[in-house]
Design an enzyme around this catalytic site. Structure first.
Site, PDB file in Angstrom:
ATOM      1  N   ASP A 127      61.836  60.301  15.749  1.00 57.13           N
ATOM      2  CA  ASP A 127      63.010  59.598  15.177  1.00 57.13           C
ATOM      3  C   ASP A 127      62.415  58.155  15.458  1.00 57.13           C
ATOM      4  O   ASP A 127      62.394  57.713  16.363  1.00 57.13           O
ATOM      5  CB  ASP A 127      64.234  59.980  15.721  1.00 57.13           C
ATOM      6  CG  ASP A 127      65.463  58.940  15.234  1.00 57.13           C
ATOM      7  OD1 ASP A 127      65.240  58.084  14.115  1.00 57.13           O
ATOM      8  OD2 ASP A 127      66.603  59.077  15.641  1.00 57.13           O
ATOM      9  N   MET A 150      76.527  56.472  18.355  1.00 60.22           N
ATOM     10  CA  MET A 150      76.090  55.633  19.382  1.00 60.22           C
ATOM     11  C   MET A 150      77.304  54.841  20.113  1.00 60.22           C
ATOM     12  O   MET A 150      78.423  54.798  19.310  1.00 60.22           O
ATOM     13  CB  MET A 150      75.463  54.578  18.974  1.00 60.22           C
ATOM     14  CG  MET A 150      74.186  54.815  18.251  1.00 60.22           C
ATOM     15  SD  MET A 150      73.122  53.518  17.884  1.00 60.22           S
ATOM     16  CE  MET A 150      74.018  53.372  16.079  1.00 60.22           C
ATOM     17  N   MET A 203      61.801  59.711  20.439  1.00 58.72           N
ATOM     18  CA  MET A 203      62.213  58.419  19.995  1.00 58.72           C
ATOM     19  C   MET A 203      60.630  57.575  19.956  1.00 58.72           C
ATOM     20  O   MET A 203      60.206  57.375  20.744  1.00 58.72           O
ATOM     21  CB  MET A 203      63.238  57.585  20.734  1.00 58.72           C
ATOM     22  CG  MET A 203      64.677  58.246  20.824  1.00 58.72           C
ATOM     23  SD  MET A 203      65.286  58.625  19.180  1.00 58.72           S
ATOM     24  CE  MET A 203      65.478  56.937  18.772  1.00 58.72           C
ATOM     25  N   MET A 259      73.756  59.472  21.353  1.00 59.04           N
ATOM     26  CA  MET A 259      73.100  58.176  22.015  1.00 59.04           C
ATOM     27  C   MET A 259      74.308  57.841  22.914  1.00 59.04           C
ATOM     28  O   MET A 259      74.834  56.662  22.686  1.00 59.04           O
ATOM     29  CB  MET A 259      72.505  57.105  21.303  1.00 59.04           C
ATOM     30  CG  MET A 259      71.044  57.821  20.584  1.00 59.04           C
ATOM     31  SD  MET A 259      70.534  56.472  19.500  1.00 59.04           S
ATOM     32  CE  MET A 259      71.443  57.253  17.973  1.00 59.04           C
ATOM     33  N   HIS A 294      70.833  63.954   9.372  1.00 60.08           N
ATOM     34  CA  HIS A 294      70.560  63.740  10.844  1.00 60.08           C
ATOM     35  C   HIS A 294      71.886  62.615  11.209  1.00 60.08           C
ATOM     36  O   HIS A 294      72.114  61.524  10.160  1.00 60.08           O
ATOM     37  CB  HIS A 294      69.506  62.609  11.036  1.00 60.08           C
ATOM     38  CG  HIS A 294      69.120  62.448  12.715  1.00 60.08           C
ATOM     39  ND1 HIS A 294      68.614  63.336  13.467  1.00 60.08           N
ATOM     40  CD2 HIS A 294      69.363  61.112  13.184  1.00 60.08           C
ATOM     41  CE1 HIS A 294      68.629  62.769  14.841  1.00 60.08           C
ATOM     42  NE2 HIS A 294      69.095  61.409  14.521  1.00 60.08           N
ATOM     43  N   SER A 344      68.666  59.998   8.019  1.00 65.20           N
ATOM     44  CA  SER A 344      69.805  59.461   8.853  1.00 65.20           C
ATOM     45  C   SER A 344      70.779  58.984   8.194  1.00 65.20           C
ATOM     46  O   SER A 344      70.757  57.727   7.527  1.00 65.20           O
ATOM     47  CB  SER A 344      69.090  58.703   9.868  1.00 65.20           C
ATOM     48  OG  SER A 344      70.359  58.256  10.617  1.00 65.20           O
ATOM     49  N   HIS A 361      72.747  63.645  16.873  1.00 68.43           N
ATOM     50  CA  HIS A 361      71.962  62.838  18.131  1.00 68.43           C
ATOM     51  C   HIS A 361      72.806  62.044  18.703  1.00 68.43           C
ATOM     52  O   HIS A 361      73.234  61.078  18.175  1.00 68.43           O
ATOM     53  CB  HIS A 361      70.901  62.130  17.353  1.00 68.43           C
ATOM     54  CG  HIS A 361      69.991  61.251  18.371  1.00 68.43           C
ATOM     55  ND1 HIS A 361      69.300  60.211  17.722  1.00 68.43           N
ATOM     56  CD2 HIS A 361      69.790  61.495  19.648  1.00 68.43           C
ATOM     57  CE1 HIS A 361      68.654  59.853  18.943  1.00 68.43           C
ATOM     58  NE2 HIS A 361      69.093  60.272  19.938  1.00 68.43           N
ATOM     59  N   ASP A 392      73.692  60.248  13.733  1.00 72.16           N
ATOM     60  CA  ASP A 392      73.235  59.347  14.825  1.00 72.16           C
ATOM     61  C   ASP A 392      74.551  58.941  15.359  1.00 72.16           C
ATOM     62  O   ASP A 392      75.464  58.110  14.584  1.00 72.16           O
ATOM     63  CB  ASP A 392      72.506  58.024  14.665  1.00 72.16           C
ATOM     64  CG  ASP A 392      71.186  58.370  14.555  1.00 72.16           C
ATOM     65  OD1 ASP A 392      70.501  58.997  15.443  1.00 72.16           O
ATOM     66  OD2 ASP A 392      70.443  57.865  13.266  1.00 72.16           O
TER      67      ASP A 392
END
Length: 239
Positions: A198, A59, A159, A90, A55, A30, A88, A57
């Site tokens: 993850d 957010m 998760m 979120m 990866h 990540s 990913h 992330d």
């Protein structure tokens, strides 16, 4: 001649087994844990490494209590690697943004089951844009909620920490979720469905997850915080 043929067949079989094993074990570091003051260095390390995926992330500070990067980072990441960009999300209302992330270079886009009431729309938008589709579940969500969607997606992301922050302790309850999803894969004949996990992952627990049926593991601080990040990836793969 027979001895040469035997050696050749043996080597070919060994190579095929190595290929199959690599397909079953994927490490996705990540970049949330990378050093953004030295992002080029860290991306070069990932490019050299045995990690098959990178990866990303994303957010929004609403769905999770933290804010990370978005579209502006996708361009340098895409330029910096030819490996799979595993994005990913979120974020709330992911259906508003999934197409843009694919256009920005994502190879796969995973959204949260808990973040939208428009799951079918998210799946269709990602698929139409040309990327692989993933759905993620938080630690408090049981995997059974995804039963009706499994045949329409490419990946489930379990998760093993609460989403939103790196460096959290691994939750062992994720192992049982992987086992459940593995059983459903077998029942439905979904051999191509990938189970990804993850949160809090390192060489200390990667074997447990691989044995439970997970194929892709996201690792942040255990890679970028290691004295030798490339070796840390190898250690997880070979656990």
């Amino acid at each position: 001649i027979q001895q040469i043929v035997t050696i050749f067949v043996g080597l070919k079989k060994k190579n095929n087994l190595q290929h199959l094993d690599s397909m079953k074990r994927i490490i996705a570091p990540s970049v949330l844990s990378a050093d953004f003051g030295n992002l080029n260095r860290d991306m070069e390390m990932l490019q050299r490494s045995q990690a098959e995926w990178v990866h990303v992330d994303v957010m929004d500070g609403v769905f999770v209590p933290n804010i990370s990067f978005g579209f502006p980072l996708m361009k340098p990441l895409r330029k910096g690697t030819d490996k799979v960009l595993d994005v990913h999300l979120m974020i709330t209302a992911p259906e508003k943004y999934v197409t843009r992330f694919v256009e920005a270079g994502a190879d796969s886009v995973t959204f949260h089951y808990e973040a939208t009431e428009n799951i079918e729309e998210c799946i269709d938008l990602i698929r139409k844009a040309g990327a692989k589709v993933g759905i993620s579940i938080k630690p408090g969500t049981e995997p059974e909620v995804l039963d009706k969607w499994l045949e329409k997606i490419d990946m489930v992301l379990v998760m093993s920490v609460e989403p939103g922050f790196g460096g959290q302790k691994f939750m062992p309850s994720s192992i049982a979720k992987c086992e459940y999803l593995t059983k459903k894969k077998q029942e439905l004949g979904l051999s191509d469905l990938i189970i990804e996990v993850d949160g809090g992952i390192s060489a200390a627990n990667s074997r447990l997850l691989f044995d439970a049926g997970a194929e892709a593991l996201v690792a942040g601080s255990s890679v970028f915080g290691a004295p030798d990040p490339e070796q840390a990836i190898i250690d997880m793969l070979n656990s």
